[in-house]
Design a protein around this motif. Structure first.
Motif, PDB file in Angstrom:
ATOM      1  N   ALA A  39      71.412  17.508 -12.223  1.00 27.93           N
ATOM      2  CA  ALA A  39      70.941  16.311 -12.803  1.00 27.93           C
ATOM      3  C   ALA A  39      70.638  16.447 -14.333  1.00 27.93           C
ATOM      4  CB  ALA A  39      69.592  15.780 -12.198  1.00 27.93           C
ATOM      5  N   VAL A  40      71.534  15.768 -15.049  1.00 27.44           N
ATOM      6  CA  VAL A  40      71.703  16.183 -16.527  1.00 27.44           C
ATOM      7  C   VAL A  40      71.067  14.821 -17.449  1.00 27.44           C
ATOM      8  CG1 VAL A  40      73.032  16.801 -18.542  1.00 27.44           C
ATOM      9  CG2 VAL A  40      73.635  17.635 -16.117  1.00 27.44           C
ATOM     10  N   ASP A  41      70.337  15.234 -18.503  1.00 31.17           N
ATOM     11  CA  ASP A  41      70.194  14.023 -19.412  1.00 31.17           C
ATOM     12  C   ASP A  41      69.747  14.687 -20.618  1.00 31.17           C
ATOM     13  OD1 ASP A  41      67.438  15.489 -18.418  1.00 31.17           O
ATOM     14  OD2 ASP A  41      66.681  13.573 -19.811  1.00 31.17           O
ATOM     15  N   ALA A  42      69.592  13.898 -21.676  1.00 29.65           N
ATOM     16  CA  ALA A  42      69.541  14.416 -23.012  1.00 29.65           C
ATOM     17  C   ALA A  42      68.050  13.866 -23.803  1.00 29.65           C
ATOM     18  CB  ALA A  42      70.840  13.735 -23.937  1.00 29.65           C
ATOM     19  N   LEU A  43      67.919  14.703 -24.934  1.00 24.68           N
ATOM     20  CA  LEU A  43      66.930  14.120 -26.021  1.00 24.68           C
ATOM     21  C   LEU A  43      67.768  14.478 -27.157  1.00 24.68           C
ATOM     22  CD1 LEU A  43      63.694  13.543 -26.588  1.00 24.68           C
ATOM     23  CD2 LEU A  43      63.699  16.144 -26.753  1.00 24.68           C
TER      24      LEU A  43
END
Length: 406
Positions: A39-43
């Protein structure tokens, strides 16, 4: 039952810099191939752009929306100051939600372009410190580093490096710079820039007659230590580039101007206005893939930005580098074109033309050299991704035995 790893990506992504976004694209390609359940997300700097282009959730890097505007009024200064405090808790809360955070490439440990310590160096330090405190592995993957004169910036970069769980560099001078700044680099490896793992368009066969020359430009005012003579550096770079382009046009050569960041558009406009010829046109690249498509169709490339150079090298197109930092010289040397470097701070149009003509004279042999060096770079990055899996995803099935890059 094994749970899906929670992976964050961090950096000035989605902010208009094609090289930064290309590095993100490379890491997402690795994750989707080798860890499709992650599960990938970004800041990041431009969350809307990252979500639109890459299809992952993204959060704004800074709480204060005016972070990148100069603060001259009391309210703006107070807002920035408060934002720095709020970002301590925002960053820690975001890091806590992840098993792994990856900083994909980019020159995150250098100050070869102007920046302030309370900008990105502070944000990176918050990330690495949060990871160490909260047990989240932070990986600096194929990043760039350079010696830093400003003491606060150097301290933040040094501690960011020390606190990261994994470090690799895109060239040997970067590793040497971190060692000189007090980071133990004995277990750190050097691999090619992440962009070398991106798909490459097929290059056009040379026509046999002089064809298009791609000229990559940059809104270049020197680095952190050049602030006092920034305008002088810019003027010399621009004037030399205009003279170079004008000479090519007088010889009947089509010239295609390329950018690597939104801020470069002003340089394109200045060159178009000064030369005033239909032989000079400008592309509007939105990705490194767009840049590579342009360069694959060209006879030769002359470029400043680091990832413009990489795009030319990847397509096997002979390139002459206007170098503004050691990373460019190291890249060109690694790819067998070390003789074709020219200082961006001291552009000499006559010398540049001399080097350009020599580059074109040896075009065929240089294309063969680039084919061999690109094959080696692709293998080294495959090794890097295997090493990354072993370091960050210990529960995952091994892909292959990592082999150290030379």
């Amino acid at each position: 039952m094994k749970t899906a790893p929670r992976v964050g990506v961090f950096g000035l992504l989605g902010s208009g810099n094609l090289g930064n976004d290309g590095s993100l694209e490379a890491v997402l390609g690795y994750l989707r191939t080798e860890h499709p359940d992650a599960a990938v997300d970004a800041l990041c700097g431009g969350p809307e752009a990252v979500t639109t282009r890459f299809g992952i959730p993204a959060t704004r890097l800074h709480w204060y929306r005016g972070e990148y505007r100069t603060a001259s009024r009391a309210g703006a200064i107070a807002g920035k100051g408060l934002g720095k405090l709020v970002d301590v808790f925002r960053t820690a809360a975001w890091v806590r939600r992840h098993d792994v955070v990856i900083v994909p490439g980019m020159g995150v440990l250098e100050a070869t372009l102007p920046l302030r310590p309370w900008g990105f160096p502070y944000s990176l330090f918050l990330l690495c410190a949060s990871g160490r405190l909260l047990g989240t592995r932070v990986a600096l993957v194929s990043v760039g580093a350079a010696a830093i004169g400003n003491r606060p910036t150097r301290a933040l970069v040094r501690w960011s490096g020390r606190l990261a769980a994994y470090r690799s560099y895109r060239d040997a001078p970067s590793r040497d710079a971190m060692r000189a700044m007090g980071v133990d680099t004995r277990r750190d490896e050097v691999y090619p820039d992440l962009a070398f793992s991106l798909p490459t368009p097929r290059a056009s066969a040379p026509s046999g007659s002089p064809g298009t020359v791609c000229v990559g430009v940059m809104d270049f005012h020197g680095g952190n230590d050049d602030r006092a003579r920034a305008e002088e550096i810019y003027r010399r770079y621009l004037d030399g580039t205009i003279r170079f382009v004008r000479t090519l046009v007088e010889e009947g050569r089509p010239v295609r101007l390329l950018t690597g960041d939104q801020c470069d558009l002003s340089v394109v406009a200045a060159i178009l206005d000064a030369v005033g010829s239909p032989l000079v046109t400008a592309a509007e690249p939105a990705s490194l893939a767009d840049l590579m498509t342009e360069m694959a169709a060209a006879d030769t490339v002359v470029a400043v930005r680091y990832h413009n150079l990489i795009c030319a090298l990847k397509t096997g197109t002979p390139v002459l580098a206007l170098c503004y930092a050691a990373k460019s010289d190291a890249l060109m040397d690694r790819m067998g074109l070390g003789a074709y470097c020219h200082p961006a701070r001291e552009v000499d149009a006559d010398r540049l033309l001399e080097q350009f003509r020599d580059l074109e004279k040896h075009s065929a042999e240089l294309r063969q050299t680039l084919t061999e060096r690109n094959q080696a770079a692709a293998q080294q990055l495959a090794d890097q991704f295997a090493a990354l899996t072993a370091a960050l995803f210990p529960a995952a099935d091994p892909i292959q035995t990592p082999r150290k890059a030379p």
